[in-house]
Scaffold this active site. Structure first.
Site, PDB file in Angstrom:
ATOM      1  N   GLY A 222      -5.509   8.367  -8.299  1.00 37.16           N
ATOM      2  CA  GLY A 222      -6.145   8.252  -6.743  1.00 37.16           C
ATOM      3  C   GLY A 222      -5.375   8.721  -5.741  1.00 37.16           C
ATOM      4  O   GLY A 222      -4.417   9.399  -6.018  1.00 37.16           O
TER       5      GLY A 222
ATOM      6  N   ILE B 291      -2.934   7.523  -4.047  1.00 42.09           N
ATOM      7  CA  ILE B 291      -1.590   6.960  -4.329  1.00 42.09           C
ATOM      8  C   ILE B 291      -0.873   7.855  -5.292  1.00 42.09           C
ATOM      9  O   ILE B 291       0.134   8.322  -5.235  1.00 42.09           O
ATOM     10  CB  ILE B 291      -1.466   5.504  -4.399  1.00 42.09           C
TER      11      ILE B 291
ATOM     12  N   ARG C  81     -10.046   8.136 -14.702  1.00 38.39           N
ATOM     13  CA  ARG C  81     -11.481   7.805 -15.243  1.00 38.39           C
ATOM     14  C   ARG C  81     -12.073   9.226 -15.129  1.00 38.39           C
ATOM     15  O   ARG C  81     -12.811   9.625 -16.178  1.00 38.39           O
ATOM     16  CB  ARG C  81     -12.144   6.782 -14.148  1.00 38.39           C
TER      17      ARG C  81
ATOM     18  N   ARG D 282      -1.774  -3.138 -10.935  1.00 34.15           N
ATOM     19  CA  ARG D 282      -1.828  -4.430 -10.869  1.00 34.15           C
ATOM     20  C   ARG D 282      -1.383  -4.798 -12.286  1.00 34.15           C
ATOM     21  O   ARG D 282      -1.282  -4.422 -13.387  1.00 34.15           O
ATOM     22  CB  ARG D 282      -3.510  -4.769 -10.922  1.00 34.15           C
TER      23      ARG D 282
ATOM     24  N   GLU E  77       0.943 -13.774 -10.218  1.00 37.17           N
ATOM     25  CA  GLU E  77       2.164 -13.710  -8.999  1.00 37.17           C
ATOM     26  C   GLU E  77       1.894 -14.982  -8.378  1.00 37.17           C
ATOM     27  O   GLU E  77       0.911 -15.520  -7.952  1.00 37.17           O
ATOM     28  CB  GLU E  77       1.645 -12.523  -8.315  1.00 37.17           C
TER      29      GLU E  77
ATOM     30  N   HIS F   8       5.839  -7.492  -5.481  1.00 31.54           N
ATOM     31  CA  HIS F   8       4.790  -6.799  -4.904  1.00 31.54           C
ATOM     32  C   HIS F   8       4.907  -6.381  -3.581  1.00 31.54           C
ATOM     33  O   HIS F   8       4.043  -6.756  -2.585  1.00 31.54           O
ATOM     34  CB  HIS F   8       3.521  -7.894  -5.160  1.00 31.54           C
ATOM     35  N   ILE F   9       5.911  -5.268  -3.507  1.00 29.87           N
ATOM     36  CA  ILE F   9       5.761  -4.803  -2.019  1.00 29.87           C
ATOM     37  C   ILE F   9       5.592  -3.359  -2.032  1.00 29.87           C
ATOM     38  O   ILE F   9       6.231  -2.583  -0.967  1.00 29.87           O
ATOM     39  CB  ILE F   9       7.671  -5.137  -1.553  1.00 29.87           C
ATOM     40  N   GLY F  10       4.648  -2.812  -2.545  1.00 34.99           N
ATOM     41  CA  GLY F  10       4.175  -1.414  -2.722  1.00 34.99           C
ATOM     42  C   GLY F  10       4.057  -0.970  -1.299  1.00 34.99           C
ATOM     43  O   GLY F  10       4.460   0.321  -0.926  1.00 34.99           O
TER      44      GLY F  10
HETATM   45  C1  DGY Z   1      -2.813  -3.114  -2.512  1.00 31.10           C
HETATM   46  O1  DGY Z   1      -2.963  -2.985  -1.403  1.00 31.10           O
HETATM   47  O2  DGY Z   1      -3.587  -3.563  -3.238  1.00 31.10           O
HETATM   48  C2  DGY Z   1      -1.504  -3.154  -2.822  1.00 31.10           C
HETATM   49  O3  DGY Z   1      -1.304  -3.760  -4.219  1.00 31.10           O
HETATM   50  C3  DGY Z   1      -0.632  -3.816  -1.727  1.00 31.10           C
HETATM   51  O4  DGY Z   1       0.680  -3.511  -1.865  1.00 31.10           O
END
Ligand code: DGY
Length: 323
Positions: free
Chosen positions: A157, A159, A179, A239, A268, A287-289
């Protein structure tokens, strides 16, 4: 008729929520770092016309059925596996997420995690702070090269594409599995589409950015880890439940793969005594993406704008379509 009631499931900065307070009756769960208890969420959702939710809030059928006034849910995340979108849509509730605003930030973190894991940065930083550095030596904390290697991106996607762009800067060969094929990305990024198995077999870095769906649940299982190179590093910023964590643990301790960088977990927060967190070749993040101030502000702002749009009878900016 009273003003619409909006419930926000986490304490957000005052300047972000000010536009909501001007127009609506707003209640905000008062804690910044603690999730709202389910019974409180139920009570509030029963009264609210709009909810601003976090990815840690489970918005399921049971909750939606009793949320009789609810018109919009704005989730502070691009992922929305915490929300039963199908039931919401059937009940005429609009669900919104926060795409685009977090793309580059999450790609930065993904690549940082890849570099950190490959070059053993956390181990090295701890090593020096613990006073263990006695002398320079040729193989001290030697990691593995990133440049000119092959990256395999699962989930191409926005990202995924932004990660591929970074990989090109490191002269990497880019493989992807998705996909559906993305011909434009292939052209723009010189990325090669391949099957999941081909990607696992060829990639030095397997990067998971796939959303959690029925199809991707535990996609990375023992079979997948067996297919990977024994020198491969697995990175997950998608995820947690896309991975069978027990299988990942087994793959790591039996050296079927070389390491893992994980920003997301099946449960989490993950317990600090979880077996995965005890391994030196695992870099784990909470979870700090998308966690930069600029991006998190943009995400929260977008949620507020979506709520206002729906409550004013306008089209929201970023609504999710039920599949
Ligand atoms: C999201 O926005 O889905 C991310 O996992 C958050 O960091």
């Amino acid at each position: 008729m009273g003003r619409p009631y909006v419930f926000i499931t986490r304490k957000l900065p005052d300047d972000i929520v000010a536009p909501l307070y001007d127009k609506y009756d707003v209640n905000m769960w008062p804690h910044e770092h603690l999730a709202v208890p389910r019974d409180v969420l139920f009570k509030e959702a029963n009264q609210a016309e709009a909810l601003i939710t976090m990815l840690s809030d489970r918005i399921d059928e049971e909750l939606l059925k009793q949320s009789v006034k609810l018109r919009v849910i704005a989730n502070v995340a691009v992922g929305y596996d915490n929300i039963d979108v199908e039931t919401a849509t059937k009940r005429g509730i609009i669900v919104c997420n926060t795409p685009d605003v977090l793309t580059e930030t999450t790609a930065d973190l993904t690549f940082a995690l890849l570099l950190t894991t490959a070059r053993r940065l956390i181990e090295a930083a701890e090593f020096i702070k613990e006073g263990k550095w006695k002398s320079w030596s040729p193989l001290l904390l030697a990691g593995t090269d990133v440049h000119h290697k092959t990256i395999g991106i699962v989930g191409m996607g926005k990202i995924g594409q932004a990660v591929a762009q970074r990989a090109k800067g490191f002269h990497m060969r880019v493989l992807y599995y998705n996909r559906s094929r993305n011909i434009e990305a292939e052209r723009a990024l010189d990325a090669t589409y391949c099957s999941f198995d081909e990607l696992l077999e060829q990639a030095d870095f397997v990067v998971c950015l796939a959303p959690l769906t029925n199809e991707t649940y535990q996609l990375f299982n023992s079979r997948a880890f067996m297919k990977m190179k024994s020198s491969a590093i697995f990175i997950n910023v998608g995820r947690g439940a896309v991975v069978d964590e027990e299988a990942l643990y087994e793959a790591l301790i039996h050296e079927r793969i070389a390491g893992a960088g994980l920003d997301v977990f099946a449960q989490e927060p993950i317990r600090s005594d979880h077996p995965l967190l005890q391994l030196p070749n695992v870099v784990a993040l909470p979870h700090i993406g998308s966690a930069t101030k600029e991006t998190r502000y943009a995400m929260m702002q977008l949620c507020c704008r979506n709520v206002i749009a729906v409550l004013e009878g306008r089209k929201p900016y970023t609504a999710i379509q039920s599949q």
